[in-house]
Motif scaffolding. Structure first.
Motif, PDB file in Angstrom:
ATOM      1  N   ASP A 198       0.800  -1.214  -0.027  1.00 33.59           N
ATOM      2  CA  ASP A 198      -0.156   0.032   0.026  1.00 33.59           C
ATOM      3  C   ASP A 198       0.881   1.236  -0.016  1.00 33.59           C
ATOM      4  O   ASP A 198       1.948   1.240   0.561  1.00 33.59           O
ATOM      5  CB  ASP A 198      -1.017   0.044   1.286  1.00 33.59           C
ATOM      6  N   MET A 199       0.330   2.394  -0.503  1.00 35.16           N
ATOM      7  CA  MET A 199       1.093   3.669  -0.580  1.00 35.16           C
ATOM      8  C   MET A 199       1.140   4.493   0.738  1.00 35.16           C
ATOM      9  O   MET A 199       2.006   5.051   0.911  1.00 35.16           O
ATOM     10  CB  MET A 199       0.617   4.436  -1.577  1.00 35.16           C
ATOM     11  N   VAL A 200       0.240   3.784   1.773  1.00 35.90           N
ATOM     12  CA  VAL A 200       0.304   4.407   3.050  1.00 35.90           C
ATOM     13  C   VAL A 200       1.199   3.795   3.881  1.00 35.90           C
ATOM     14  O   VAL A 200       1.582   2.468   3.737  1.00 35.90           O
ATOM     15  CB  VAL A 200      -0.953   4.657   3.809  1.00 35.90           C
ATOM     16  N   PRO A 201       1.677   4.266   5.101  1.00 37.35           N
ATOM     17  CA  PRO A 201       2.733   3.671   5.912  1.00 37.35           C
ATOM     18  C   PRO A 201       2.158   2.449   6.679  1.00 37.35           C
ATOM     19  O   PRO A 201       3.180   1.542   7.306  1.00 37.35           O
ATOM     20  CB  PRO A 201       3.261   4.750   6.738  1.00 37.35           C
ATOM     21  N   ASN A 202       0.826   2.188   7.079  1.00 42.70           N
ATOM     22  CA  ASN A 202       0.515   1.108   8.017  1.00 42.70           C
ATOM     23  C   ASN A 202      -0.855   0.457   7.279  1.00 42.70           C
ATOM     24  O   ASN A 202      -1.304   0.994   6.441  1.00 42.70           O
ATOM     25  CB  ASN A 202      -0.021   1.627   9.166  1.00 42.70           C
ATOM     26  N   ASN A 205      -4.923   1.686   8.332  1.00 44.46           N
ATOM     27  CA  ASN A 205      -4.814   2.968   8.395  1.00 44.46           C
ATOM     28  C   ASN A 205      -5.649   3.548   9.087  1.00 44.46           C
ATOM     29  O   ASN A 205      -5.321   4.615  10.075  1.00 44.46           O
ATOM     30  CB  ASN A 205      -4.340   3.723   7.265  1.00 44.46           C
ATOM     31  N   ASP A 209      -3.558   2.825  16.697  1.00 41.01           N
ATOM     32  CA  ASP A 209      -2.137   2.582  16.614  1.00 41.01           C
ATOM     33  C   ASP A 209      -2.013   1.202  17.039  1.00 41.01           C
ATOM     34  O   ASP A 209      -1.335   0.401  16.560  1.00 41.01           O
ATOM     35  CB  ASP A 209      -1.399   3.559  17.285  1.00 41.01           C
ATOM     36  N   LYS A 212      -3.286  -1.455  14.508  1.00 38.04           N
ATOM     37  CA  LYS A 212      -2.509  -1.354  13.418  1.00 38.04           C
ATOM     38  C   LYS A 212      -1.264  -2.167  13.810  1.00 38.04           C
ATOM     39  O   LYS A 212      -1.031  -3.214  12.924  1.00 38.04           O
ATOM     40  CB  LYS A 212      -1.795  -0.045  13.072  1.00 38.04           C
ATOM     41  N   MET A 228       5.037  -1.342   2.472  1.00 41.95           N
ATOM     42  CA  MET A 228       3.959  -0.242   2.806  1.00 41.95           C
ATOM     43  C   MET A 228       4.781   1.256   2.607  1.00 41.95           C
ATOM     44  O   MET A 228       6.022   1.077   2.701  1.00 41.95           O
ATOM     45  CB  MET A 228       3.593   0.049   4.384  1.00 41.95           C
ATOM     46  N   GLY A 229       4.113   2.161   2.205  1.00 38.88           N
ATOM     47  CA  GLY A 229       4.680   3.475   1.989  1.00 38.88           C
ATOM     48  C   GLY A 229       5.176   3.676   0.560  1.00 38.88           C
ATOM     49  O   GLY A 229       6.028   4.817   0.223  1.00 38.88           O
ATOM     50  N   SER A 230       4.948   2.947  -0.475  1.00 38.30           N
ATOM     51  CA  SER A 230       5.172   3.159  -1.866  1.00 38.30           C
ATOM     52  C   SER A 230       3.967   2.656  -2.551  1.00 38.30           C
ATOM     53  O   SER A 230       3.360   1.504  -2.700  1.00 38.30           O
ATOM     54  CB  SER A 230       6.452   2.283  -2.168  1.00 38.30           C
ATOM     55  N   GLY A 231       3.329   3.622  -3.651  1.00 36.22           N
ATOM     56  CA  GLY A 231       2.346   3.199  -4.398  1.00 36.22           C
ATOM     57  C   GLY A 231       2.759   2.435  -5.631  1.00 36.22           C
ATOM     58  O   GLY A 231       3.638   2.401  -6.084  1.00 36.22           O
TER      59      GLY A 231
END
Length: 415
Positions: A198-202, A205, A209, A212, A228-231
């Motif tokens: 996923d593009m989001v970090p967690n 989301n 917390d 998660k 995570m963190g890259s689309g």
């Protein structure tokens, strides 16, 4: 068939079914139009794809659901066009039906966000057909890996770290870990992999917390590899490319990256908001279209405080019942009321005996077996019939105790 009704409901998801049932109880002459002749329980489609439960556990015919309501009719047809001013629905067969009140509850479709190759090569998971297609692809890939010998494995990438993606990735990983070794050579399972990206970090989301962190930890323990963190920038037949310049091999890419309103809403002429959905009035009517309601995944709904309501089955079901109440007021000269959503919270299954939940408006947090039991209870209640509930419970118990997969994934034979 009569072509004039008090109410026409387009779409037989949670919202549409709830509206028809409530109107049928009141004796309102209502017609449901859907491309299928059955209701499908979308939250468990990933379990159909992974052979944890069967197709019959998540489907029930509309006519069976509405047989107690003589004033409710069902038409199995594809909708070609809706006229929100004239309150008409025209099917691809060329028939046109008219109603005093029109309800658009036609659901949603996968939103690929114009990602190159995604629509062509990824597997969405929004219908029974999608689930069977994905399950069939998994079986073909496993069979091919078996033919390739001990070096063969199946690589799966699940795009989207929300509940659908998390549940799907967890189920596939547990299959690789516990089930596949029973039916295929050791090398097939050992050399297979599932990535959740996923593009989001967690993952999850929107959750707290602690939930998660629990979800990420349990997924990794089950064998899911997180990226995570890259689309995603492209989906290829044999892999997935990312914005950070990396790529992953993948024979099967599952798209759980978001939804948008379907073609019926897109072609209605109503002003579309986020996700192509209609920003409805507080009473669930469509702005600028008197006598038209928009519900479920076709609508952006808000509560009395103006907060956005979730795209959840329980929310859609409540909206369907509330819309029926307002429609009865329309037909009898009464007063419509703003939708009062009862917030039951969020939950997601992570794997065997593991889930996360945030219950109620106060978001009481739960993890592990207690959340798992809460998840089971909610989904049993939401299933459409007693036979479906009993069958699903038996399947879950068998899976939990034995990791067996007695259900057959039906699909097209290998070319």
């Amino acid at each position: 068939m009569d072509k004039s009704f008090e109410v026409i409901v387009v779409g037989g998801g949670f919202a549409g079914v709830a509206a028809v049932k409530a109107l049928g109880r009141s004796g309102v002459k209502v017609l449901l139009i859907d491309r299928n002749n059955y209701h499908q329980f979308q939250p468990l489609l990933y379990q159909v794809a992974t052979a944890q439960i069967g197709v019959s556990d998540v489907t029930r015919t509309f006519r069976g659901m509405f047989q107690r309501y003589p004033s409710a009719s069902v038409l199995t047809a594809n909708v070609a066009a809706v006229d929100v001013q004239a309150h008409t629905v025209t099917t691809t067969d060329g028939d046109t039906f008219h109603a005093k009140i029109l309800v658009l509850a036609a659901g949603a479709a996968a939103n690929y966000f114009n990602t190159p190759g995604a629509e062509e090569h990824a597997y969405p998971l929004y219908s029974v057909t999608d689930a069977v297609r994905l399950g069939n692809a998994m079986v073909h890939a496993l069979d091919a890996a078996q033919r390739n010998g001990s070096s063969g494995g199946v690589h799966v990438v699940v795009v989207g770290g929300g509940p659908t993606g998390v549940e799907t990735a967890g189920a596939i990983a547990e299959n690789f870990k516990y089930v596949i070794p029973k039916y295929y050579s050791d090398g097939v399972a050992a050399n297979s992999s599932v990535h959740l990206v996923d593009m989001v970090p967690n993952v999850l989301n929107a959750f707290a917390d602690k939930n998660k962190a629990y979800a990420a930890r349990h997924l990794q323990q089950a064998g899911v590899r997180l990226k995570m963190g890259s689309g995603v920038t492209e989906v290829r037949p044999d892999g997935v490319d990312f914005a950070d310049g990396t790529s992953l091999p993948s024979q099967i890419t599952v798209w759980a990256g978001g939804l948008k309103a379907g073609a019926v809403v897109a072609g209605s002429g109503l002003d579309q908001g986020r996700g192509g959905r209609i920003d409805v009035n507080p009473d669930l009517t469509a702005p600028g279209a008197p006598g038209v309601y928009v519900l479920g995944d076709a609508a952006n709904m808000t509560d009395a405080r103006g907060d956005k309501l979730p795209q959840l089955g329980s929310c859609a079901q409540q909206a369907g019942k509330w819309a029926a109440r307002n429609i009865r007021a329309d037909l009898t000269g009464g007063q419509r009321e703003p939708f009062a959503y009862r917030d039951k919270g969020y939950m997601a299954m992570i794997g065997r005996g593991a889930a996360v939940a945030e219950i109620g408006r106060k978001r009481i947090e739960m993890q592990g077996p207690l959340a798992f039991l809460a998840w089971l209870g909610v989904h049993v209640v939401l299933l459409s019939g007693n036979r479906q509930r009993i069958s699903a419970l038996i399947s879950w118990a068998d899976d939990y105790l034995t990791h067996s997969r007695s259900h057959v994934v039906l699909g097209a034979p290998r070319d």
